[in-house]
Structure formats: structure tokens, C-alpha cells
Design a protein around this motif. Structure first.
Motif, PDB file in Angstrom:
ATOM      1  N   TYR A 221     -12.548  -1.632  -2.570  1.00  0.00           N
ATOM      2  CA  TYR A 221     -12.852  -1.511  -1.138  1.00  0.00           C
ATOM      3  C   TYR A 221     -13.257  -0.078  -0.791  1.00  0.00           C
ATOM      4  O   TYR A 221     -14.239   0.147  -0.068  1.00  0.00           O
ATOM      5  N   ASN A 222     -12.529   0.877  -1.310  1.00  0.00           N
ATOM      6  CA  ASN A 222     -12.849   2.276  -1.003  1.00  0.00           C
ATOM      7  C   ASN A 222     -14.219   2.676  -1.542  1.00  0.00           C
ATOM      8  O   ASN A 222     -14.959   3.431  -0.904  1.00  0.00           O
TER       9      ASN A 222
ATOM     10  N   ARG B 274       0.823  -1.211   0.000  1.00  0.00           N
ATOM     11  CA  ARG B 274       0.000   0.000   0.000  1.00  0.00           C
ATOM     12  C   ARG B 274       0.861   1.267   0.000  1.00  0.00           C
ATOM     13  O   ARG B 274       0.384   2.346  -0.321  1.00  0.00           O
TER      14      ARG B 274
ATOM     15  N   LEU C 227      -3.704  -5.263  -7.660  1.00  0.00           N
ATOM     16  CA  LEU C 227      -3.963  -4.941  -6.259  1.00  0.00           C
ATOM     17  C   LEU C 227      -4.516  -3.531  -6.099  1.00  0.00           C
ATOM     18  O   LEU C 227      -5.322  -3.270  -5.207  1.00  0.00           O
ATOM     19  N   GLY C 228      -4.090  -2.617  -6.947  1.00  0.00           N
ATOM     20  CA  GLY C 228      -4.623  -1.258  -6.876  1.00  0.00           C
ATOM     21  C   GLY C 228      -6.115  -1.216  -7.131  1.00  0.00           C
ATOM     22  O   GLY C 228      -6.843  -0.433  -6.511  1.00  0.00           O
TER      23      GLY C 228
ATOM     24  N   VAL D  10      -4.654 -12.429  -1.298  1.00  0.00           N
ATOM     25  CA  VAL D  10      -5.630 -11.348  -1.239  1.00  0.00           C
ATOM     26  C   VAL D  10      -6.966 -11.835  -0.712  1.00  0.00           C
ATOM     27  O   VAL D  10      -7.630 -11.155   0.068  1.00  0.00           O
TER      28      VAL D  10
ATOM     29  N   GLU E  57      -7.968  -2.370  -4.004  1.00  0.00           N
ATOM     30  CA  GLU E  57      -8.032  -1.282  -3.038  1.00  0.00           C
ATOM     31  C   GLU E  57      -9.104  -0.269  -3.437  1.00  0.00           C
ATOM     32  O   GLU E  57      -9.846   0.241  -2.580  1.00  0.00           O
ATOM     33  N   ASP E  58      -9.217   0.020  -4.725  1.00  0.00           N
ATOM     34  CA  ASP E  58     -10.232   0.962  -5.197  1.00  0.00           C
ATOM     35  C   ASP E  58     -11.644   0.430  -4.952  1.00  0.00           C
ATOM     36  O   ASP E  58     -12.556   1.196  -4.603  1.00  0.00           O
TER      37      ASP E  58
ATOM     38  N   ARG F  25     -12.227  -6.399   5.373  1.00  0.00           N
ATOM     39  CA  ARG F  25     -11.526  -5.679   4.312  1.00  0.00           C
ATOM     40  C   ARG F  25     -10.568  -6.626   3.585  1.00  0.00           C
ATOM     41  O   ARG F  25      -9.840  -7.380   4.219  1.00  0.00           O
TER      42      ARG F  25
ATOM     43  N   ARG G  64     -16.895   0.727   0.590  1.00  0.00           N
ATOM     44  CA  ARG G  64     -16.551   0.733   2.012  1.00  0.00           C
ATOM     45  C   ARG G  64     -17.787   0.661   2.910  1.00  0.00           C
ATOM     46  O   ARG G  64     -17.813  -0.067   3.909  1.00  0.00           O
TER      47      ARG G  64
ATOM     48  N   ARG H 187       2.405  -0.970  -7.448  1.00  0.00           N
ATOM     49  CA  ARG H 187       1.511  -1.927  -6.794  1.00  0.00           C
ATOM     50  C   ARG H 187       0.919  -2.879  -7.804  1.00  0.00           C
ATOM     51  O   ARG H 187       0.693  -4.044  -7.527  1.00  0.00           O
TER      52      ARG H 187
END
Length: 343
Positions: A328-329, A31, A321-322, A53, A325-326, A342, A332, A38
Motif C-alpha cells: 500500500y505504501n 499496525r 500483513l507487513g 484483509v 502494508e508495504d 486502502r 499509495r 505482525r
């Protein structure tokens, strides 16, 4: 003789532990890397990376909504209290609203689709890819709108068409009738891990050009054109492209729209919160409480066709992986309000 050997062994073990801690502390966190780094971690095989993951998702049963409980056999009502308590806490913490029994029915947004049963006096907020087909089969059977007492015999296409026409609360076109049912009927919402839901939507709607959903095939091509370096073309979107699109999309299709938008869980109080991951136990207890006797909850797919951990691992192998993360955001609220871990 043995004492010096034991002392030496302890020293070696201690040195090994210190070395391992030193090495682990030197490992960079992905991260902390720039996005382009990433997304291209070359020292790991993608398949292995996907397993890492999704490891948290594979252990959801001890850590998602019920991560505070020590025993899975906790009573159904206690489980419901924990799920509702978590939802209330997250709504307040994120300042998303206050759950209210007497909310203004006139503010019920058109996108909130509520199906009802007058016989058993309950309301379901429909969330696509969260056992909605199975629930419609149950509703049609209990309301005697089909010529069978077994919900498993009801075809999915008929279930959607008939339930939407006959049991959608908005079709009453009577504010008093809607308000009365919302006030007096039990309310049910069914959710699942957002990433599993996204994969289920992709496999069912966008992966191939299905005869029953040609509009989604066109959407899949549009997604590919928007996020792929290739530009416009006839190819359908990959799962990685779909996730990238879903993370950016602000006008999402119902099949991957957020639970917060579809069911207003920070406004409407839901008496029962079921999870697809525990759907058989949850719905068995729910139907028992409403005295829906001589009926079992139907599965809409054969076991081999269901979106399980093996399929998730396969599809996630190609996702940067990026992008994870996007996702999840972007989702959220759904992760946190319903306690899903998460990624």
C-alpha cells in the motif's frame, strides 16, 4: 409482572453492550505491533485472515472511486466528473503536478505509451494488465488493420504486435503530428485496483514458466533468490515473494509499474477514466459517445481464468500483513489518485 422483566432485560442488554465495547477497546491493532509480530499472528487461521484483509476490496463498488455517490446508476458523465475531480484533488494534495491541456509534448517520457485511433479521434494510455489486450483488439478493428469487424476474433499475440507497430503515437516521429493528436483527440486511461493488477501480472508472467515469456521465468527465479531465505536456486517466486519484491523495486517492469509513472495522470488531462471493475459499462458508454457502432468490448479471458475475488483470497492467504502494508505504501499514489480503498 412484565415491567420488572422488561427492566431487567434492558439492564442485561446494556451491560452486554458495555462489555463488548470494553473488549473491543482492549484488542491490539496489528499496525502497532513490531514487523516480526505482525507477520506471525498465530491466533488466526491464515485463510480467515486473508478474508479479513480483502474484505474492503470485495466491496469496492460502493467505496472506490464513487464512494460519495448513493446510486450506481448515476449518469456516465457525472461518474467521469467525479473520477476526474478526485484525480485532480489528489494530484494537488500530493503536489505531484498540475493537469494541463497544453503540456509540452517534447517532455513526453519514453515510458508513456499512447495508442491512437485516427478514425474515432481518441488516444489510449496503455497500462499492462488493465484491459490493454482488449483495447488493442478494438483499435485494430476500428482502424481496419485486421481482416475482421469483430475484435473478439483477433488473437492477443497479433493484437500486441500489430498495435505496437502501427498505432504507437511515438512511432509517428513527428512532434507536430503528436501534439495535434494530443490536443484534439479524446484521451482514455483504464485502471484497476492495484492489488488485483499485481495478482494478474503474477499469474500471467511469473507463476509458471510459460513458453511465451521465458524472460519472465528468469525474472521470477531472480525475485525468489533476492527475497527468499533460501538464496539462489531454480524455484520460481511465490506471490508473497513477488509482492515483497514489488514493494521494494524502484525500477519496476511495465506490468507492475505505477499508473503515475506509466501515464503521467497529474500532467496529461484524461477525458475518460475507465475501471476494469466496471469495464463493460464504462466502455459501452465510451464507445457509444465516439459512435463506435455495432461493436462490443471484448473480454480477453474466459470467466474462469479472470483474476477475481476468489483467486485473490486464495493467493493472499500466504502474504504477511507487513508485506500488504508495504504494498500500500509503495502504490499509495495509484490507490489514492483513482480512489481505490486502502487494504
Amino acid at each position: 409482572m412484565n415491567k420488572p422483566i422488561r427492566t431487567l432485560s434492558r439492564s442485561l442488554i446494556g451491560a452486554l453492550i458495555v462489555f463488548c465495547i470494553f473488549i473491543s477497546c482492549r484488542q491490539p491493532n496489528w499496525r502497532d505491533k513490531p514487523a516480526h509480530q505482525r507477520d506471525s499472528i498465530e491466533h488466526k487461521n491464515k485463510r480467515t485472515l486473508a478474508r479479513e484483509v480483502i474484505r474492503n476490496w470485495n466491496t469496492w463498488s460502493t467505496r472506490h472511486v464513487d464512494r460519495r455517490r448513493n446510486n450506481f446508476e448515476v449518469g456516465f458523465m457525472e461518474l467521469q466528473r467525479k473520477r476526474q475531480s478526485l484525480l485532480r484533488e489528489e494530484c494537488q494534495r500530493q503536489k505531484l503536478g498540475n493537469i494541463d491541456d497544453d503540456f509540452d509534448v517534447m517532455k513526453l517520457e519514453p515510458k508513456v505509451k499512447l495508442l491512437y485511433s485516427d478514425k474515432h479521434r481518441f488516444i489510449l494510455c496503455e497500462i499492462p494488465k488493465c484491459a490493454s489486450s482488449s483495447m488493442k483488439k478494438v483499435l485494430l478493428t476500428t482502424e481496419k488493420l485486421v481482416n475482421t469487424t469483430n475484435p473478439r476474433e483477433v488473437k492477443s499475440e497479433l493484437a500486441h504486435r500489430l498495435a505496437d507497430a502501427k498505432l504507437d503515437l511515438r512511432r509517428l516521429r513527428n512532434a507536430t503530428g503528436i501534439a495535434e493528436r494530443l490536443r484534439n483527440y479524446k484521451r482514455l486511461i483504464i485502471v484497476r485496483d492495484p492489488v488485483y493488477r499485481l495478482l494478474s501480472a503474477y499469474r500471467n508472467k511469473l507463476e509458471k514458466e510459460y513458453p511465451w515469456s521465458r524472460d519472465f521465468a528468469d525474472m521470477s527465479r531472480k525475485i525468489h533468490s533476492n527475497v527468499s531465505a533460501e538464496g539462489r536456486g531454480t524455484k520460481l517466486a511465490t506471490f508473497a515473494e513477488f509482492l515483497k519484491y514489488a514493494a521494494m523495486d524502484r525500477d519496476r517492469d511495465r506490468h507492475w509499474k505505477l499508473y503515475y509513472d506509466l501515464c503521467l495522470p497529474c500532467t496529461i488531462r484524461y477525458d475518460f477514466i475507465a475501471h476494469v471493475e466496471t469495464i463493460n459499462n464504462d466502455m459501452t458508454e465510451f464507445m457509444k459517445m465516439l459512435r463506435m457502432e455495432n461493436m462490443s468490448f471484448p473480454s480477453n479471458y474466459a470467466a474462469s481464468e479472470q483474476t477475481d475475488i476468489e483467486k485473490l483470497e486464495k493467493y493472499m492467504a500466504s502474504v504477511p500483513l507487513g508485506t500488504i502494508e508495504d504494498i500500500y505504501n509503495s502504490y499509495r499514489n495509484d490507490f489514492e489518485m483513482f480512489g481505490f480503498s486502502r487494504p
